[in-house]
Write an enzyme that holds these catalytic residues in place. Structure first.
Site, PDB file in Angstrom:
ATOM      1  N   TRP A 220      -9.192  -4.108   6.933  1.00 13.83           N
ATOM      2  CA  TRP A 220      -8.403  -4.220   5.799  1.00 13.83           C
ATOM      3  C   TRP A 220      -9.059  -5.300   4.834  1.00 13.83           C
ATOM      4  O   TRP A 220      -9.810  -6.206   5.454  1.00 13.83           O
ATOM      5  CB  TRP A 220      -6.932  -4.815   6.086  1.00 13.83           C
ATOM      6  CG  TRP A 220      -6.277  -5.154   4.953  1.00 13.83           C
ATOM      7  CD1 TRP A 220      -5.775  -4.373   4.008  1.00 13.83           C
ATOM      8  CD2 TRP A 220      -6.029  -6.772   4.237  1.00 13.83           C
ATOM      9  NE1 TRP A 220      -5.131  -5.088   2.899  1.00 13.83           N
ATOM     10  CE2 TRP A 220      -5.532  -6.304   3.007  1.00 13.83           C
ATOM     11  CE3 TRP A 220      -6.251  -7.951   4.657  1.00 13.83           C
ATOM     12  CZ2 TRP A 220      -5.027  -7.278   2.248  1.00 13.83           C
ATOM     13  CZ3 TRP A 220      -6.172  -8.841   3.841  1.00 13.83           C
ATOM     14  CH2 TRP A 220      -5.369  -8.685   2.677  1.00 13.83           C
TER      15      TRP A 220
ATOM     16  N   ASP B 126       1.354   4.325  -1.541  1.00 14.00           N
ATOM     17  CA  ASP B 126       0.920   3.546  -0.529  1.00 14.00           C
ATOM     18  C   ASP B 126       1.208   3.949   0.771  1.00 14.00           C
ATOM     19  O   ASP B 126       2.199   4.744   1.077  1.00 14.00           O
ATOM     20  CB  ASP B 126       1.344   2.309  -1.159  1.00 14.00           C
ATOM     21  CG  ASP B 126       0.582   1.068  -0.691  1.00 14.00           C
ATOM     22  OD1 ASP B 126      -0.377   1.219   0.220  1.00 14.00           O
ATOM     23  OD2 ASP B 126       0.620  -0.128  -1.317  1.00 14.00           O
TER      24      ASP B 126
ATOM     25  N   ASP C  38      -7.967  -3.534  -1.187  1.00 14.30           N
ATOM     26  CA  ASP C  38      -7.260  -4.473  -1.515  1.00 14.30           C
ATOM     27  C   ASP C  38      -8.006  -5.833  -1.864  1.00 14.30           C
ATOM     28  O   ASP C  38      -7.329  -6.950  -2.342  1.00 14.30           O
ATOM     29  CB  ASP C  38      -6.143  -4.948  -0.408  1.00 14.30           C
ATOM     30  CG  ASP C  38      -4.843  -4.050  -0.726  1.00 14.30           C
ATOM     31  OD1 ASP C  38      -4.737  -3.424  -1.664  1.00 14.30           O
ATOM     32  OD2 ASP C  38      -3.712  -4.420   0.287  1.00 14.30           O
TER      33      ASP C  38
HETATM   34  C1  DGJ Z   1      -0.935  -2.472  -0.857  1.00 16.64           C
HETATM   35  C2  DGJ Z   1      -1.649  -2.000  -1.698  1.00 16.64           C
HETATM   36  O1  DGJ Z   1      -2.881  -1.732  -1.454  1.00 16.64           O
HETATM   37  C3  DGJ Z   1      -1.641  -3.023  -2.991  1.00 16.64           C
HETATM   38  O2  DGJ Z   1      -2.363  -2.579  -4.105  1.00 16.64           O
HETATM   39  C4  DGJ Z   1       0.036  -3.088  -3.532  1.00 16.64           C
HETATM   40  O3  DGJ Z   1       0.529  -1.924  -3.865  1.00 16.64           O
HETATM   41  C5  DGJ Z   1       0.653  -3.519  -2.199  1.00 16.64           C
HETATM   42  N1  DGJ Z   1       0.392  -2.742  -1.189  1.00 16.64           N
HETATM   43  C6  DGJ Z   1       2.210  -3.458  -2.557  1.00 16.64           C
HETATM   44  O4  DGJ Z   1       2.878  -3.915  -1.395  1.00 16.64           O
END
Ligand code: DGJ
Length: 799
Positions: free
Chosen positions: A219, A499, A569
């Site tokens: 991640w 998502d 992220d």
């Molecule tokens: C994970 C995503 O990758 C983020 O950009 C965001 O949308 C969050 N989730 C929201 O919970």
């Protein structure tokens, strides 16, 4: 072009040949996948013939004989295939398809268990078919060709002992020198057959010591490139159990000669049109042969195929180049852009967006969202995206997934009112959803606890406090489709971020009998693809962006429905350099979401200049993800300038031909080669660094180019106490006077202007302005501190 006569099979593009033949025993011997066996002129000639002329057929036969291995050493303890074909030693053959049990002891493509318990499988050729166009797969996403230039070869194999058949499907895409492969298994017997593995492609290469370049991470750390040379044994890149294509291992890999790099060497890029667990393995007998296989991960997978049923594998894409990884990437990019991504957004420039996540997280009101939108609009930003937190009681990540109705405290007038207000501001409106999940603390879970993936009566693990919904079940798919249709039609919605924030555990479906639980993960994706198909077809104008806690499910299966995917992220620009470079090997920039975020960065606390954050995010589907309302006017002015610049060059950034350059650089060249943008970054600044030169790739050697750089804003504060070398009086660093000078002095970085030929730029390069070294600073000195970037623009000069 495809040539097939029942003995020789040739898949041919301008630059690439794929050749195999049928042996007397009925096995298919793979001979060559690589550079074309014909010149380009001869290829044109062959394409113009409706059926190959006799002389050309004879030539092809001779070429095939000259290339096929001549000596099968079947001595020692190897098994010969049969008494009739006692000279056939499967272990020593290059095979188009390998099954388990008849003497080929290498990695099989197919493993079955027949009703009598036997796992000896023997598929032999009985027929073939050549078709124009591209046949759709029935259960899985697939590549397509809307220009109808693709051709398909179906090879038909049968295991007569057990009444099963296997079709090997090949499609040739001449515009991008790509070939795809997949397979369909049929059970014609009266009893069920257990499928233990059915991969998509298997490729034997008569060499050892090949390199597997694969992309791994975790991640917020996607697409880390890893090179492993396989001199013997096996090198594997796989997503074993996460249940998604994954940041741990992406299904895109490259097999190449050991010395291949971006500009030299033979290589084949492979990708899978699939989003679940996958398996890519390069093995070698340590002497003369290697085998590469790719397909659905066999570990944890079984499938019961009843009488009359069939099972199709995902399509595997193969892109060969003898011009190194850049050549392969260009073909792969073109393939993804034209044969994977579809719908109204395929060729359209993607809007510049502002996303509320890193600006507000869960903490927002309609008022604060509108303030953000107004600031964004002033900067020229086109699309406002409301991220997580707008539904149920979603004030943190512990609850409400599954309850897809507005939180009226945050949005008193609902999604509709907000969307209307955003539209009135003059922006498009987008929304975030996570349809595949449920929290225990949700109305959905309270009503349907059995819809969550868990082993009944046993404790289960959670990820980000949430559980996966059981999309193997039709009623759960129906719920997702219905709930999302309501959300997507609840206001003027132009964009959806889809998502998916946890991997799988406790795999089990109450909808499947015990002996079919091994089908869970694949059935999940069949269910998900049904939802995605129905929703994207019902809302053809919405721009969908896939996401899985960043780029944890970045693959061609998702891209068949959603034209772009959020890359990571991790929005730290320097980390993004590596992540986006990783994607660039297999995926075009138009598929990768990239945003400018605040500094100190929320994932690393690093500070990187706004210009570098912009230049790095520009090589993707570009946007901002920060609280503009908290920013000063001067920064917002810079952002407005960035937005304007990006709009001018957006088409090139998103759809141009992308080539990686050394030292983390890249160049994107327009298809007609009249324009290009090159990117340079200083990873570790040193003084006395004048010999920087960008050697371009892909410019037209016959063209003359004007070269300029994007002038970057500088600040007096950037010079620290060196300000005293320019001022008549002493200025205390960071003192009031320093700040006043900073506010009123307008300082810009260097402006470089050059003119050169494509030939000189490609063969020698563009020498960059001299760099800062403490002394001798002039307005033309290039100041590139650690983490600083430059964009250089090349425009054809019409002489
Ligand atoms: C994970 C995503 O990758 C983020 O950009 C965001 O949308 C969050 N989730 C929201 O919970």
């Amino acid at each position: 072009m495809i040539y097939a006569d029942g003995k020789i099979f040739l898949l041919q593009t301008r630059k690439v040949s794929y050749l195999f033949r049928k042996l007397e025993s009925g096995h298919l011997e793979h001979i060559h996948f690589g550079g074309s066996i014909f010149s380009e002129e001869k290829y044109e000639d062959l394409c113009s013939e409706i059926d190959l002329e006799d002389a050309d057929k004879e030539l092809l036969e001779k070429i095939t004989l000259s290339m096929a291995p001549k000596h099968f050493n079947g001595g020692g303890n190897m098994n010969s295939y049969s008494d009739e074909f006692s000279g056939t030693f499967l272990e020593m053959l290059g095979l188009e398809m390998s099954s388990f049990g008849k003497g080929d002891i290498r990695e099989p493509m197919v493993e079955l268990v027949y009703p009598d318990g036997s796992s000896t499988v023997d598929f032999l050729f009985y027929d073939y078919e050549v078709r124009k166009g591209k046949r759709a797969l029935e259960t899985l996403p697939y590549s397509y060709d809307d220009l109808d230039r693709a051709q398909k070869l179906v090879i038909k194999l049968a295991d007569k002992e057990y009444n099963t058949r296997l079709d090997l499907l090949y499609t040739v895409f001449p515009d991008c020198d790509c070939i795809t492969r997949s397979a369909v298994l049929y059970n014609d017997s009266d009893q069920p057959v257990k499928v233990e593995r059915l991969l998509s492609a298997s490729l034997d290469i008569p060499e050892t010591g090949l390199k597997l370049t694969s992309f791994h991470g975790r991640w917020a750390y996607e697409m880390g490139r890893t090179d492993s040379v396989c001199r013997g044994g096996k090198v594997v890149s796989e997503e074993l159990a996460a249940g998604e294509s994954g940041s741990r291992s992406n299904p895109f890999v490259i097999v190449s000669e050991e010395t291949a790099d971006d500009t030299h060497g033979r290589c084949i890029g492979f990708n899978l049109i699939y989003s679940g667990n996958h398996y890519e393995a390069l093995s070698s007998n340590g002497a003369s042969m290697s085998r590469f296989v790719t397909g659905i991960q066999p570990a944890g997978f079984t499938w019961t195929l009843n009488k009359g049923e069939s099972f199709e594998t995902p399509e595997a894409v193969m892109a060969f180049s003898d011009k190194g990884f850049n050549g392969m990437s260009r073909n792969m990019h073109q393939f993804v852009r034209k044969h994977i991504v579809r719908g109204s957004w395929r060729d359209k420039e993607r809007p510049i967006l502002i996303n509320s996540w890193e600006a507000n997280y869960f903490n927002f009101t309609q008022g604060s969202l509108l303030s953000l939108a107004r600031e964004a609009k002033k900067c020229g930003i086109e699309l406002f995206v409301m991220d997580d937190g707008w539904f149920g009681n979603r004030n943190d990540d512990k609850r409400s997934l599954g309850d897809w109705y507005e939180n009226k405290k945050k949005l008193p007038g609902g999604v509709k009112e907000l969307a209307d207000k955003i539209t009135d501001i003059g922006m498009l409106f987008g929304i975030w959803v996570e349809p595949e999940m449920v929290n225990e603390d949700s109305d959905l879970y309270r009503a349907h606890p059995d819809w969550a993936v868990q082993v009944p009566g046993h404790p289960h693990s959670k990820g980000r406090n949430q559980m996966n919904l059981d999309l193997t079940r039709t009623e759960v798919q129906d719920y997702v489709i219905d709930a999302m249709k309501k959300v997507f039609s609840s206001g003027k919605i132009s964009y959806v971020k889809w998502d998916m924030n946890r991997i799988f555990s406790d795999r089990f479906s109450t909808g499947l009998p015990a002996e079919r639980q091994g089908e869970f993960q694949h059935r999940y994706y069949l269910g998900l693809y049904r939802c995605m198909k129905e929703l994207t077809e019902s809302f053809p104008d919405i721009l969908f962006e896939g996401c899985s806690a960043g780029g944890n499910r970045f693959d061609l299966g998702i891209l068949c429905y959603f034209p772009q995917i959020w890359g990571s992220d991790d929005t730290d620009a320097i980390c993004r350099l590596d992540i986006q470079r990783g994607y660039s090997y297999g995926y075009p920039a138009s598929t990768v979401g990239a945003h400018v975020s605040a500094c100190p960065n929320h994932q690393t606390l690093n500070d990187i200049s706004l210009e570098s954050r912009f230049a790095i995010a520009a090589a993707g589907c570009f946007g901002y993800e920060l609280n503009l309302c908290d920013m000063g006017d001067s920064e917002k002015k810079v952002i407005s300038g960035q937005v304007e610049f990006y709009k001018t060059w957006r088409h090139l950034f998103q759809f141009g031909d992308y080539y990686r350059l050394p030292e983390d650089g890249y160049i994107i060249v327009s298809r007609d080669k009249t324009k290009a943008i090159a990117f340079a970054v200083e990873r570790y600044a040193r003084p006395n660094n004048d010999y920087k030169c960008i050697r371009t790739v892909g410019l037209d050697e016959n063209k003359i180019y004007n070269v300029t750089n994007r002038v970057v804003p500088l600040r007096i504060m950037d010079f620290g106490s060196l300000v005293n070398t320019m001022t008549p009086m002493h200025v205390k660093q960071d003192g009031i006077i320093h700040h006043i000078i900073d506010k009123f002095a307008n300082v810009n970085g260097e402006e470089q202007k050059d003119l050169s030929t494509g030939a000189a730029l490609n063969r020698h390069g563009l020498s960059l302005n001299g760099s800062f070294a403490g002394t001798g600073y002039t307005g033309n000195t290039r100041i590139m501190r650690t983490g600083d970037t430059r964009l250089y623009i090349f425009c054809e000069e019409k002489m």
